[in-house]
Enzyme design. Structure first.
Site, PDB file in Angstrom:
ATOM      1  N   PHE A 121     -25.972 -48.643   7.417  1.00  0.00           N
ATOM      2  CA  PHE A 121     -27.051 -47.810   8.353  1.00  0.00           C
ATOM      3  C   PHE A 121     -26.682 -46.661   9.012  1.00  0.00           C
ATOM      4  O   PHE A 121     -25.181 -46.483   9.235  1.00  0.00           O
ATOM      5  CB  PHE A 121     -27.357 -48.666   9.556  1.00  0.00           C
ATOM      6  N   GLU A 122     -27.627 -45.566   8.747  1.00  0.00           N
ATOM      7  CA  GLU A 122     -27.019 -44.251   9.358  1.00  0.00           C
ATOM      8  C   GLU A 122     -28.089 -43.795  10.485  1.00  0.00           C
ATOM      9  O   GLU A 122     -29.294 -43.601   9.811  1.00  0.00           O
ATOM     10  CB  GLU A 122     -26.702 -42.976   8.327  1.00  0.00           C
ATOM     11  N   GLN A 123     -27.791 -43.518  11.574  1.00  0.00           N
ATOM     12  CA  GLN A 123     -28.714 -42.963  12.620  1.00  0.00           C
ATOM     13  C   GLN A 123     -28.376 -41.587  12.828  1.00  0.00           C
ATOM     14  O   GLN A 123     -27.228 -41.438  13.140  1.00  0.00           O
ATOM     15  CB  GLN A 123     -28.640 -44.122  13.678  1.00  0.00           C
TER      16      GLN A 123
END
Length: 836
Positions: free
Chosen positions: A326-328
């Site tokens: 996951f990359e926010q």
């Protein structure tokens, strides 16, 4: 005017509203919560997202929840370099906790031959959720607060069903030291009236930043080589549980939205089964649905890849699990302007929390399919192993037991079975000595992991890589290795041999320079004020052959008497794990011990330039090498203070990879004067360009002059990306008589490189002691154009400058702490520079 006033009010509410953030902002609606379970604010003193949680407060909350909730247990798996606990929570239904040992054993059995009889319909799925391995990507660890509260306090059939069918291994901070460092920065620069201006100091961390651990390592590249305590803890947990899904919560640029895997389809490692990616897509549907519900933008199947198995989101894929990245988009503080509007810290936390829950929902609903996939993964791996033409890999170094041991320990930690050779074995003119080599049978449970670690690959579907394209472990350790059908004795206790001095001498002591820890030994000897010399030519004495670089310690005219010297050298031998040989005469076959071909050595005082303009990864790797491997002091000199610092006390200064104008005119002139007065300056990678520009090193470069033809604007990124050498392994030829190569027994050396700096060789062949082969590619990707430039180029140069020496390395000899094979090049440059 009314419109302007309205916008001002809305904008002000956004800026001030974070101070009044509520836990309800994150939690699902229409769910009741157990009032006996404390909220994060009740324990840590502030709401989730109001401040950046420090690691100590994070641990405090996790301990409290484990204390009051029958769903949660906690364990401390070790300590970071700064002494912070590496904690793990196990979260599941109370009835599962009462039987947790049997659940774990049964789950792991699914990966064994005996697992075929298990009924997956009745088995819980295991999910490892890891947060913020990069400390300055903090939304993950802050989301862990809300996640653990939800899992401990939520009530109803839905959460009961989830916990009954799921074992959650929650790692709230994969990088405790980095998280603490960044939280301090963000909190100390936070204004009461939150300021979204990206120019504010809050969004510009001081060097080296909170991304890395204590020694400035990127922990997300250490899942395969496991060189650091944080990695050792989580890999031990992984193999104890063999989780089905592992999530890895990160952040990216502020102007980005939210990414979840799968990544680029063409950049998946071919050793990863296609079913892995199909299941990843199925899980992704749950993330999309959850983010749609809260109105968050996202994307998938772009940018990121699943090629290097040393990353947290890819390591599971070669172990029968499913890794999810996951990359926010990061607020990098509390609130910041972005192309997508004002980005608040709570918003980033909510996306991470939302996908943490969507992962668990997917795991519960796809439980049987994912459990069956795990069993099938290992069944197929055993079938592949049975078809292998050779039965084992053998690796070793007949003159370096320590380096061989270190690779064996990595394999052992990855739960790979090892065997010791029954006798000395020669294969393809390589000698594998008993006690100095190990066999790795292919026909074992972790067959695919073995293939990934020993993989040699030079052809690829895609020419772009998010990380390195090669990591072949025997090459990294500069070990001989072959495939064989030779058998051996299984070993369950891999130990590093104890060093020894055979007996007391009245004349001299000798030790070869081949063993990995010889620099540690020499440093101890010189720091004791003892005289030592290095032999520049091979010789034989009392039936033993001594190679280039042999160290000699005479007994006479030392500050210790002969008995004290013997006792001290016993200590040195044991701590450095080397054999020191007592000799009774200086008369040899070859150079005698009193020959001028023995050069006196001096105690070294080494400094490392760090700070703004220096690549912290490279600097940290050097610091770690000195501090953890060789017990050598190294002084870190900050670029901001260099112009005001006296350099006279230092014998060697190391300049790691750098960019821009890291060193101003005053600092540059000071270094130049210091070199001319006798100092040794060692520059790495881009520092080579700085050395050339400042007339410290005469060097000619080969350049890639290619231009784009028939390339569209859309293809521009791929055209330029294909010329990046992101990390591959190349063969260099060695002149073993040169001091830079003392301690290397082979005529060739595998060298890791991730630059496009190509130095032309010197006209005099003896000035090219390390030179790339004309057929240099061993493993990994390099463009055809750059490969031509590399052929015959040199990665090393040394030149006199006044009374000093300037040494250049185009390549990183200390890459990620696991590239043991080239560490000695740096040590040779330090101890033997005056001999060059």
């Amino acid at each position: 005017m009314k419109k302007i006033t309205f916008l001002f009010i809305v904008f002000t509410q956004i800026l001030l509203g974070q101070n009044n953030i509520s836990l309800d902002y994150y939690l699902p609606q229409n769910i009741s919560f157990n009032q006996e379970i404390p909220t994060p604010k009740e324990i840590i003193g502030h709401e989730v997202g109001e401040w950046h949680v420090t690691h100590d407060k994070l641990v405090e909350y996790m301990k409290k929840i484990a204390e009051v909730s029958p769903r949660v247990s906690i364990e401390n798996r070790g300590e970071t370099y700064e002494g912070r606990p590496i904690i793990l929570l196990t979260i599941t239904a109370p009835e599962n906790h009462s039987n947790i040992t049997e659940i774990r054993k049964s789950h792991v059995q699914l990966t064994e031959n005996s697992g075929n009889s298990l009924n997956t319909e009745n088995m819980p799925i295991v999910v490892y959720q890891g947060f913020s391995i990069h400390g300055n990507e903090p939304s993950g660890s802050n989301a862990a607060l809300a996640t653990i509260y939800y899992l401990a306090a939520a009530e109803g059939n839905e959460i009961n069903d989830l916990l009954k069918n799921t074992v959650i291994l929650l790692d709230p901070s994969l990088n405790p030291d980095g998280l603490q460092r960044f939280a301090y920065w963000a909190n100390t620069n936070r204004s009461h009236v939150l300021n979204p201006d990206p120019n504010d100091r809050e969004y510009d961390e001081v060097w080296p930043g909170g991304r890395t651990n204590h020694y400035w390592f990127d922990l997300n590249r250490d899942w395969l080589p496991i060189q650091l305590p944080e990695s050792k803890a989580r890999i031990k947990t992984f193999h104890q549980w063999m989780p089905n899904i592992l999530t890895d919560h990160h952040e990216m640029g502020t102007n980005s939205t939210f990414f979840f895997q799968p990544g680029e389809p063409s950049r998946v490692n071919p050793l990863t089964p296609k079913m892995n990616q199909q299941l990843t897509k199925e899980i992704a549907k749950y993330h999309a649905k959850a983010l749609d519900k809260i109105g968050s933008l996202y994307y998938s199947e772009e940018d990121y890849d699943d090629f290097y198995y040393g990353k947290g989101s890819t390591f599971p894929d070669i172990n029968g699990s499913i890794g999810i990245l996951f990359e926010q988009g990061s607020s990098r503080g509390h609130i910041q302007e972005s192309e997508n509007g004002i980005l608040t810290f709570p918003f980033t936390i909510r996306n991470q929390f939302t996908t943490a829950l969507s992962t668990l929902e997917a795991a519960k609903n796809l439980r049987v399919d994912i459990l069956n996939y795990q069993r099938e993964f290992y069944t197929n791996a055993r079938k592949e192993a049975a078809k292998s033409k050779s039965s084992a890999y053998i690796f070793g170094d007949e003159k370096d037991a320590a380096k061989t041991y270190q690779l064996a320990k990595i394999l052992e930690s990855q739960k790979i079975e090892l065997y010791q050779a029954n006798e000395d074995i020669t294969i393809n003119e390589k000698t594998f000595k008993k006690g100095y080599s190990y066999l790795v049978p292919k026909n074992q449970k972790n067959h695919r992991l073995i293939e990934a670690m020993f993989d040699i690959r030079t052809e690829f579907e895609d020419s772009l890589f998010y990380d390195i394209s090669a990591w072949t472990f025997p090459y990294a350790f500069n070990l001989d290795f072959e495939e064989t059908k030779t058998a051996g004795n299984r070993t369950n206790n891999i130990t590093l041999r104890t060093g020894n001095v055979n007996e007391q001498s009245n004349y001299a002591y000798l030790f070869d320079w081949h063993e990995y820890y010889t620099p540690k030994a020499l440093n101890m000897i010189l720091n004791k004020g003892l005289r030592a010399k290095v032999g520049k030519t091979p010789f034989s004495l009392e039936g033993k052959d001594y190679d280039y670089g042999t160290i000699m310690i005479p007994v006479q005219n030392q500050k210790l008497n002969k008995s004290e010297l013997y006792e001290f050298l016993q200590k040195v031998a044991k701590e450095a794990h080397i054999e020191i040989t007592s000799v009774a005469t200086g008369l040899t076959k070859g150079i005698d011990l009193g020959s001028n071909d023995f050069e006196a050595l001096k105690k070294q005082k080494v400094a490392l330039i760090v700070g703004n303009g220096i690549t912290s990864y490279d600097a940290g790797e050097i610091w770690h090498l000195f501090d953890q491997r060789y017990n050598m002091q190294i002084t870190k000199l900050d670029t901001d203070n260099l112009g005001r610092t006296s350099l006279d006390k230092y014998t060697t200064i190391i300049l790691p990879n750098m960019w821009g104008s890291a060193l101003n005119g005053t600092a540059t002139q000071k270094i130049k004067d210091w070199v001319r007065n006798g100092g040794t300056l060692i520059g790495y990678r881009n520092a080579v360009n700085w050395l050339e520009r400042n007339d410290l090193l005469k060097v000619e470069f080969k350049k890639n002059e290619m231009t784009a033809k028939n390339i569209t604007f859309e293809q521009k990124q791929f055209f330029s990306g294909a010329q990046v050498t992101g990390g591959a392994i190349f063969k260099a030829n060695l002149d073993r008589s040169h001091p830079i190569n003392f301690g290397y027994k082979n005529e060739t050396l595998p060298v890791f490189r991730n630059t496009n700096i190509y130095m032309k060789p010197n006209e005099e062949s003896y000035n090219n002691p390390i030179q790339y082969d004309l057929n240099p590619l061993l493993s990994g990707y390099i463009s055809e154009e750059n490969l031509e430039l590399l052929k015959g180029a040199v990665p090393f140069k040394v030149q006199r400058n006044g009374s000093g020496r300037v040494i250049a390395f185009t390549d990183n000899t200390n890459f990620r702490a696991f590239w043991y094979g080239t560490n000695k090049l740096l040590m040779n440059a330090i101890f033997f520079s005056k001999v060059m």
